[in-house]
Design an enzyme around this catalytic site. Structure first.
Site, PDB file in Angstrom:
ATOM      1  N   SER A   1      -9.592   1.213   3.441  1.00 20.64           N
ATOM      2  CA  SER A   1      -8.777   2.061   2.586  1.00 20.64           C
ATOM      3  C   SER A   1      -7.759   1.277   1.777  1.00 20.64           C
ATOM      4  O   SER A   1      -7.135   1.819   0.879  1.00 20.64           O
ATOM      5  CB  SER A   1      -8.066   3.112   3.431  1.00 20.64           C
TER       6      SER A   1
ATOM      7  N   LYS B   1       0.827  -1.202   0.000  1.00 20.04           N
ATOM      8  CA  LYS B   1       0.000   0.000   0.000  1.00 20.04           C
ATOM      9  C   LYS B   1       0.863   1.253   0.000  1.00 20.04           C
ATOM     10  O   LYS B   1       1.941   1.277   0.609  1.00 20.04           O
ATOM     11  CB  LYS B   1      -0.900  -0.063   1.235  1.00 20.04           C
TER      12      LYS B   1
ATOM     13  N   SER C   1     -10.078  -1.617   7.333  1.00 17.36           N
ATOM     14  CA  SER C   1      -9.449  -1.315   6.047  1.00 17.36           C
ATOM     15  C   SER C   1      -8.584  -2.418   5.470  1.00 17.36           C
ATOM     16  O   SER C   1      -8.023  -2.259   4.393  1.00 17.36           O
ATOM     17  CB  SER C   1      -8.643  -0.016   6.137  1.00 17.36           C
TER      18      SER C   1
END
Length: 543
Positions: free
Chosen positions: A209, A128, A233
């Site tokens: 997310s 990420k 997330s």
């Protein structure tokens, strides 16, 4: 009925349940693992040689000489170009690593000299874009404000992956600032990366997310990926993209070098297509880090988590059903009830209901802790980031000056609320933190597990993916991430079935450091159901 989410918490706590509120005016189809819809046609990408390939498959291929780490990396890079940049244009990656092929070549040379570092040797991993890498890639949390400022060193997680022999293939898109900027955001959107799409239906949201990590792994753009979670997330995008996701115990995986929200809840976690691959990645990520004091508690607890995997892992397990996390969707309830019967048939003892005594009582205190810790933790991180804005206030000012690019669809109300808060010595903060830990642990997960002598608690992870909507923001309907998130306890989601072609997951969560027990149960569930299937990149689903 529990109180609905406040506007401030609606977005990034998207998997907190609205108990008793039906989000689907559809009949419950008892006994149906999959509710089928007529698909809206979309041009199918060409067949991919490594579709649904596991880490073990790749290792076997490299050991036999069929593949090299470099050839595997090249295949995935070509797949990224075809799926992410062309074709369906998932926008799940922000950038690829220009050094990936050279790194893979170096690992091939090690293998030729009979040096294999372990099960991750030569395996392509996506991480990420809030995880620092001191290389040619950027680390921006999706924000243009951090573009051009380079971290001084790798995050501990990135360092661990490199040491394990993984090839960091690139950075995934995410909900900007890990979805903590606005209460009206669209999950998977960032100023730098645009909007990530769900590969099962391109007009649906991939959940945030860690949306890019979820969509990319589901679409077979990598072997496995790393996401991060504060509340939901990792597990929500895993559920929405038909994946296994592990939110580990706080402190099992270091947070140093990861752009923060809340040191009370932040953690990185693996996202994969199988339980075994997720366990393999977790084993590589875990470890004590002198830069993250929370990891000291994990000394002696990190392990080779694949040793816990058992295809008969449900037999004899005592699993409680957290019924207060149900009720937001008739089809989800029907699916879960049918699965509970299957779990019983596999030899598990089901205690139903087994609700947390404190269910629904710590939502407001959780948000309060976020506001204080966001300001303190982000300011600390930015102070150590060369060339970056120096504080949350400077980020807010940057966004105001660059509204057209950074705030075309939603603003930064949560940032502004956080900036108004005082230091971590404030009574408002310390009271909220004490309430969080007491209600989620002693009076929450620990209480119900002690009462019923449980090995795990189960609940639906989240509902099917909602339409991406830049006008109104997210429209999530329910889920079960909040108790484990607030407690800092482990939570594993496993694919449970499909509703109108959209994946949904089931979560197993429990006490601190119970990853081994949860993985055993998750493995047994996966082998019992075997519902994971690759996405077809449909334009939509016909309801």
């Amino acid at each position: 009925m529990s109180n609905p989410l406040s506007p401030e918490r609606r977005r990034f706590l998207q998997t907190t349940v609205l108990t008793g509120m039906s989000a689907a005016a559809l009949p419950a189809l008892a006994g149906a693992r999959e509710i089928v819809a007529s698909p809206v046609p979309q041009a199918r990408p060409k067949e991919f040689e490594l579709d649904e390939t596991t880490i073990a498959d790749l290792q076997t291929g490299m050991a036999s000489g069929k593949y090299t780490a470099q050839s595997i990396a090249q295949k995935y890079l070509e797949r990224i170009e075809a799926i992410d940049k062309q074709g369906p244009r998932l926008a799940s990656l922000i950038e690829v690593n220009p050094d990936a092929l050279a790194i893979a070549d170096g690992l091939d040379k090690e293998r030729a000299q009979k040096h294999v570092r372990g099960p991750m040797h030569g395996i392509p991993v996506l991480i990420k874009d809030n995880i620092d890498t001191a290389d040619q890639m950027q680390t921006t949390a999706g924000s243009l404000a951090l573009l051009g400022s380079k971290p001084a060193r790798d995050a501990f997680v990135a360092q661990r992956l490199r040491e394990a022999g993984a090839v960091i293939l690139g950075k995934t898109n995410l909900s900007e600032w890990a979805n903590i900027r606005s209460s009206h955001s669209s999950s998977g959107w960032s100023g730098r990366g645009g909007q990530t799409k769900n590969p099962y239906a391109l007009d649906r949201n991939p959940c945030g997310s860690s949306s890019g990590s979820g969509a990319a792994t589901a679409a077979n753009l990598c072997a496995v990926a790393v996401g991060t979670e504060t509340d939901g997330s990792v597990v929500c995008p895993a559920s929405a993209n038909g994946l296994v996701g592990i939110k580990p115990t706080l402190g099992l995986v270091s947070r140093s070098g990861i752009i923060p929200i809340s040191h009370s809840q932040d953690t990185a976690g693996p996202m994969a297509r199988t339980v075994r691959d997720a366990a393999t990645l977790l084993s590589a990520m875990a470890g004590v880090d002198a830069r993250d004091n929370a990891t000291a508690a994990s000394k002696g607890k990190a392990a080779d988590y694949t040793k816990f995997l058992d295809p008969n892992g449900l037999k004899g397990a005592r699993i409680g059903v957290a019924r207060k996390y149900f009720g937001f969707s008739d089809p989800v309830d029907a699916l879960m009830n049918e699965l509970i019967e299957q779990i019983k048939s596999a030899g598990a003892e089901i205690i139903d209901p087994a609700d947390l005594p404190s269910h629904g009582k710590f939502g407001d205190s959780e948000f309060m802790v976020f506001l204080y810790e966001l300001k303190a933790d982000l300011n600390t991180y930015l102070a150590g980031r060369p060339g970056a804005p120096g504080s949350l206030k400077e980020i807010i000012d940057f966004n105001e000056k660059n509204k057209a690019k950074e705030m075309p669809y939603f603003g930064q109300d949560v940032f502004i609320k956080a900036e108004a808060k005082g230091p971590l010595s404030s009574k408002e903060y310390t009271d909220a933190l004490e309430a969080n830990l007491r209600l989620s642990r002693k009076e929450g997960i620990d209480a119900v597990m002690d009462e019923h002598k449980l090995d795990a608690i189960m609940a639906p992870t989240a509902g099917p993916a909602w339409f991406t909507d830049w006008v109104n923001g997210d429209c999530s309907n329910g889920g079960s991430s909040n108790a484990a998130a607030v407690a800092g306890y482990p939570d594993i989601t496993v694919p449970a079935g499909f509703i109108f072609g959209l994946p949904v997951g089931v979560s197993f969560f429990g006490r601190a450091w119970s990853e081994g027990t949860l993985l055993k149960i998750a493995c047994g569930f996966e082998q019992l159901t075997k519902v994971r299937k690759a996405p077809e990149f449909l334009g939509s689903v016909k309801l």
